[in-house]
Structures are given as C-alpha cells and as structure tokens.
Scaffold this active site. Structure first.
Site, PDB file in Angstrom:
ATOM      1  NE  ARG A 155      -0.949   2.822   2.482  1.00  0.00           N
ATOM      2  CZ  ARG A 155      -0.415   3.862   3.042  1.00  0.00           C
ATOM      3  NH1 ARG A 155      -0.985   4.812   2.787  1.00  0.00           N
ATOM      4  NH2 ARG A 155       0.423   3.943   4.520  1.00  0.00           N
ATOM      5  CG  ASP A 156       3.487   3.630   2.895  1.00  0.00           C
ATOM      6  OD1 ASP A 156       3.785   4.983   2.572  1.00  0.00           O
ATOM      7  OD2 ASP A 156       3.019   4.585   4.185  1.00  0.00           O
ATOM      8  CG  HIS A 179       7.961   7.517   6.348  1.00  0.00           C
ATOM      9  ND1 HIS A 179       7.387   8.215   5.533  1.00  0.00           N
ATOM     10  CD2 HIS A 179       7.141   7.258   6.855  1.00  0.00           C
ATOM     11  CE1 HIS A 179       6.313   7.175   4.556  1.00  0.00           C
ATOM     12  NE2 HIS A 179       6.153   6.656   5.448  1.00  0.00           N
ATOM     13  CB  CYS A 233      10.683  10.934   1.637  1.00  0.00           C
ATOM     14  SG  CYS A 233      10.127  13.008   1.904  1.00  0.00           S
ATOM     15  CG  ASN A 265       6.833   3.040   4.322  1.00  0.00           C
ATOM     16  OD1 ASN A 265       6.261   3.930   5.684  1.00  0.00           O
ATOM     17  ND2 ASN A 265       5.877   3.423   3.054  1.00  0.00           N
TER      18      ASN A 265
HETATM   19 ZN    ZN Z   1       4.362   5.733   4.840  1.00  0.00          ZN
END
Ligand code: ZN
Length: 314
Positions: free
Chosen positions: A18-19, A214, A245, A254
C-alpha cells in the site's frame, strides 16, 4: 503480549503493497502483486496493508484494490488491511472483505486539508460514520486511525504534542479500536517518539496502536526502538523501504522491513518473520517494479556469520 516460544513479541505490519506502491509512479501489475504478497506471507508476516481504496483516477496504482484483497484473503492467519480515506472507501473495503481498516487522520490541519480535503473535525465525523458502517455490515473488522504528520508537517512545520494527543483522543472517542502515530514526513527523533507515545498512551491507554516510522533522515530504526522502549509492540514497515519521499530525493521512505526484523531478532525480540525468506521476497518486488530503487542495509551486507533463526526452541 506475553512472550512464549511460539508467539512473536512484536507485530511487524508490512505496508509495502500500500504505502510503498502508492508512492511510486510505476504501476505493479496485479499478478506481480499476488506473487509478492505470497512471498511476504511465506516469510511469516501476519499483517499486511495490501492496498488503499481510493478512486483509480487519483491513484491508478490501487485500481485493483478489491482483487488484491480477495487474493490476500486466501492466506489463512493473515490480517488483511486496507487504507481508506473516507466512508466511500471504507464501504468498498468492507465489502471486499478486509479484516482491518486504517484511516489517515492528520494531526496537522494543513496536511489533512491537502491530503483528503477535510478539516480535522470533518475527519472525526468520517471516522464516526465509518465505525457505524463497520458495526452494521462487518462487526468483526478492526478500525485503526493512523495519526499522520504526528512528528512534524512539511506544510505547516511543527505540530504540537497537544494536537497529536487531541486527534488520537478524538479518534478513539469516535470509536476506533486503535490509534497509532505516523511519521509521514520523516521528521521524528527518538526523544520525541518516546514523549509522544507516552502522552498519547496516558489518554487512550490500550487503544494505543502502531509506530509508523519513515527513514527519510536515517532515524527510522532509532525511532522504532524508542517506540519499543515505551511499550509499542506493532511496527509498520515496508519491504525494501519502498515508498521514497518526494521531498528528499534518494532517501528511502518507510522503515525497511528487513532491517527492522534484523534489529529485533538480533536483540532477541521475536518477530515471527524468517529473515532469509524475507530477503528472498525482494525478488518478486524487483520483478514487479523494474528499475525502482529498493533499499535495505541488511540485504546488502548479508546475514552475519553463524546467524541462526529462530533463536527460541519451537
Ligand atoms: Zn509511510
């Protein structure tokens, strides 16, 4: 959770599908997602955030969410999670059969507006509506609020402790089972992590949920350890640190699951995850996302000589 020979002491909640996948531009083909999720399960991961239920025009990476949930549900003993930003997403996720919902609720008013176009009060109302729907159509499903930007915000800058504690308290009052703290922007430090989890626990007690850290500035593991030290036992992380990021080019997003599992197992804290099989799960990730950077110090260095796992007799 009482440690026994067979029961993990910490829960590693894998958020890569997901992330990770929603943070990269490329779309992983559905069949490759299945193979990757199977590999994560084979490594012993028992909670996986497999997708988010958002309109496909906003996030084409997640267009196959229901299909991915259906596939993940074929693995017994795995908690299948999905992120839902609103009631409509929650309804689709519940109908698809997920075991657990996570709702992003920003402590920063500016981030909440930018991310889901709601005020914090409107988000609390959404949470209340989602909990009501859960009670009605899927009472066994757990609902978690992930308090995002809990440690700082790229839009408004500093986020006060009071705002974080307030948001967590309101989410629990609105009926969530757990509220965790997310370092969405990679701004947390270990002293802050200890302080905030302690403050939040003082208000919501056993409803205190996961640490979602993160690694943007290299403090991901230190922050997880700080959270562990103050009693957190669920940790979100992403295989290969997937989820770069956009505000820190070249930095991983993450916390890397492989490094997190290595840290805990090396400390003698059982995760239930087999590190060798976990590292092997990087292959289907790389195959499904060719050319995408995949991070992790432990996989690069290899396992230490004489590494034996698990360290407890079965
Ligand atoms: Zn995250």
């Amino acid at each position: 959770m009482k440690a026994t020979a067979t029961q993990p002491e910490v829960l590693i909640s894998e958020v890569g599908p997901r992330d990770g996948l929603q943070s990269v531009k490329a779309v992983m083909p559905t069949a490759d997602k299945f193979v990757w999720i199977d590999a994560l399960v084979a490594a012993g991961l028992r909670e996986i955030e497999v997708c988010s239920f958002v309109p496909a025009r906003l996030l084409p990476q997640m267009a196959d969410a229901a299909e991915v949930v259906r596939h993940a549900l074929t693995h017994p003993g795995v908690t299948v999670m999905a992120l839902v930003p609103n009631l409509r997403g929650a309804e689709a996720a519940l109908r698809a059969g997920v075991h657990k919902l996570t709702i992003p609720a920003s402590a920063s008013a500016a981030h909440m507006m930018a991310n889901v176009r709601m005020t914090r009060e409107q988000m609390i109302e959404q949470i209340r509506a989602i909990v009501r729907l859960r009670d009605e159509i899927a009472p066994g499903v757990k609902v978690e609020a992930g308090i995002s930007t809990a440690f700082g915000c790229t839009i408004q800058g500093e986020v006060s402790d009071d705002d974080v504690v307030w948001m967590a308290g309101e989410a629990v009052a609105a009926g969530v089972d757990e509220a965790g703290l997310s370092d969405t922007t990679g701004m947390a430090n270990p002293a802050q992590v200890r302080r905030l989890f302690n403050k939040v626990r003082a208000v919501i007690g056993e409803h205190t949920g996961a640490a979602h850290m993160h690694n943007t500035r290299g403090l991901g593991l230190a922050n997880c350890l700080a959270a562990y030290d103050v009693g957190v036992r669920t940790f979100d992380s992403s295989l290969g640190g997937l989820g770069g990021c956009p505000y820190a080019p070249g930095a991983s997003g993450n916390v890397v699951t492989e490094d997190l599992v290595f840290m805990f197992e090396a400390m003698g804290v059982r995760t239930g995850v087999d590190l060798e099989i976990l590292i092997a799960a990087r292959a289907p990730l790389k195959k499904g996302l060719p050319g995408e950077p995949v991070y992790g110090m432990t996989p690069e260095a290899g396992l230490p000589k004489g590494w034996v796992q698990p360290r407890w007799p079965a």
